[in-house]
Motif scaffolding. Structure first.
Motif, PDB file in Angstrom:
ATOM      1  N   GLY A  53      42.393  35.853  31.073  1.00 57.18           N
ATOM      2  CA  GLY A  53      42.448  37.240  31.438  1.00 57.18           C
ATOM      3  C   GLY A  53      41.523  38.180  32.017  1.00 57.18           C
ATOM      4  N   SER A  78      48.080  34.238  31.912  1.00 59.56           N
ATOM      5  CA  SER A  78      48.685  35.006  32.601  1.00 59.56           C
ATOM      6  C   SER A  78      48.006  36.476  32.206  1.00 59.56           C
ATOM      7  CB  SER A  78      50.143  34.979  32.406  1.00 59.56           C
ATOM      8  OG  SER A  78      50.522  35.450  30.898  1.00 59.56           O
ATOM      9  N   ARG A  79      47.167  36.921  31.095  1.00 61.03           N
ATOM     10  CA  ARG A  79      46.845  38.022  30.678  1.00 61.03           C
ATOM     11  C   ARG A  79      45.779  37.702  29.531  1.00 61.03           C
ATOM     12  NH1 ARG A  79      50.636  40.765  26.415  1.00 61.03           N
ATOM     13  NH2 ARG A  79      48.590  41.392  25.571  1.00 61.03           N
ATOM     14  N   ASN A  80      45.085  38.708  29.064  1.00 62.88           N
ATOM     15  CA  ASN A  80      44.375  38.587  27.883  1.00 62.88           C
ATOM     16  C   ASN A  80      45.084  38.638  26.682  1.00 62.88           C
ATOM     17  OD1 ASN A  80      42.396  40.386  25.877  1.00 62.88           O
ATOM     18  ND2 ASN A  80      41.280  38.756  26.800  1.00 62.88           N
TER      19      ASN A  80
END
Ligand code: UDP
Ligand code: MG
Length: 321
Positions: A53, A78-80
């Motif tokens: 991410g 999809s994200r950190n």
């Protein structure tokens, strides 16, 4: 002793805002993998960059690298989700005979990859990179790290001092690791629990090549806490012992107060002797409730069984270059 044949090798590098170092890391790895392949120590290689991410150009750099060389591959979360989850995502994707995880910032000396592969070929299922000196660390980090490892040992956590997340795992070891579904990940203590034959390879940890640490003090403290509560329930036992100790002391105090009141007709003046223990015991209780709360929180997270990471993009076609 006969050696295992040269393995197909996977490398997993978690990357969080590492655009500054990625080109240099990729360059050094390529030179190294070419050499290992030419020497016949590995059959093939694939490098998985896991973009955790990032908010900088990390992902576009990874795409570029993968376009330029089929040995480079990438995974975008999809994200950190943090270092440990990013590692897990890479380890779950790599399908090679032997997979090595290392930091993207060139702090884990890539030149010992050869020694790790040799140890694997000699029969080890897990090869741990262990720092042989900590001179590149600040005095603060060095002394707190030493104290922390001692503390963990004292709590009965099976952890190798000065080993972080630079390690080789065989396909068998990775398969065993996949059976651990906990969401509170502390891989450096989890891997030794797998068993198997373990070898260690010493290495010197370099300064970060470029960019700054993605582990500020707060994050590091959280991670250190994770190591304790994920692998030891002894703090809970300790609470019981503290509870017994404090209540026995107060029992004798009460007895003493009764005896002095009845036989000596003298009550203790001043409120300090009353108020101080109240504050003290309140403090102990809050601390204990807090510790229990940490474990309850952990159970809460585990029972939800949420995915540890979600893959947004995967550049891997499964075929080995
Ligand atoms: N990292 C990550 N996600 C995070 C934080 C760090 O994937 O949320 C990666 C980072 O890109 C690096 C590795 O984990 O490859 C180790 O982080 P860093 O070098 O910042 O930690 P330090 O070496 O300072 O302890
Ligand atoms: Mg680093």
């Amino acid at each position: 002793m006969s050696l295992r044949p040269p393995p197909s090798l996977g490398l997993v590098l978690p990357c969080y805002n590492e655009a500054e170092v990625l080109p240099e890391t990729a360059r050094q790895l390529m030179v190294l993998l070419d050499a290992l392949q030419a020497e016949g120590r590995i059959a093939s290689a694939r490098v998985y960059f896991v973009d955790d991410g990032s908010r900088d150009a990390t992902w576009s750099l990874i795409e570029e690298l993968a376009r330029a060389d089929p040995r480079f591959s990438g995974l975008k979360l999809s994200r950190n989700r943090g270092h440990q989850n990013a590692l897990m995502a890479g380890l779950a994707t790599a399908r090679q005979d032997a997979v090595i995880s290392l930091d993207a910032d060139l702090q884990d000396d890539p030149n010992v990859i050869g020694a790790m592969v040799d140890a694997y070929r000699g029969g080890a299922e897990i090869v741990l990179g262990v720092r042989d000196d900590r001179t590149s660390d600040s005095v603060f980090k060095r002394s707190t790290a030493r104290g922390y490892y001692r503390f963990l040992h004292g709590l009965g956590v099976d952890i190798v001092a000065d080993h972080a997340d630079y390690r080789l795992m065989s396909a068998r070891a990775l398969k065993a690791l996949a059976g651990y579904t906990e969401v509170n990940l502390f891989l450096r203590a989890l891997v030794p629990q797998l068993g198997f034959s373990v070898a260690t390879v010493p290495y010197r940890r370099a300064e970060r090549f470029a960019g700054e640490s993605k582990y500020p003090l707060g994050k590091m403290l959280g991670f250190a806490f994770e190591g304790v509560t994920s692998f030891s329930t002894r703090p809970l036992r300790l609470i019981t012992i503290i509870g017994i100790a404090v209540s026995s002391v107060s029992f004798f105090l009460a007895l003493w107060a009764l005896v002095t009141a009845v036989f000596m007709r003298s009550t203790v003046p001043g409120w300090a002797s009353t108020v101080v223990p109240i504050y003290f015991i309140c403090g102990v209780q809050l601390l204990c409730v807090g510790i229990i709360g940490e474990y309850v929180g952990k159970i809460y997270l585990e029972t939800k069984r949420r995915p540890r990471f979600i893959v947004d993009r995967n550049l891997d076609d499964g075929a080995d270059a």
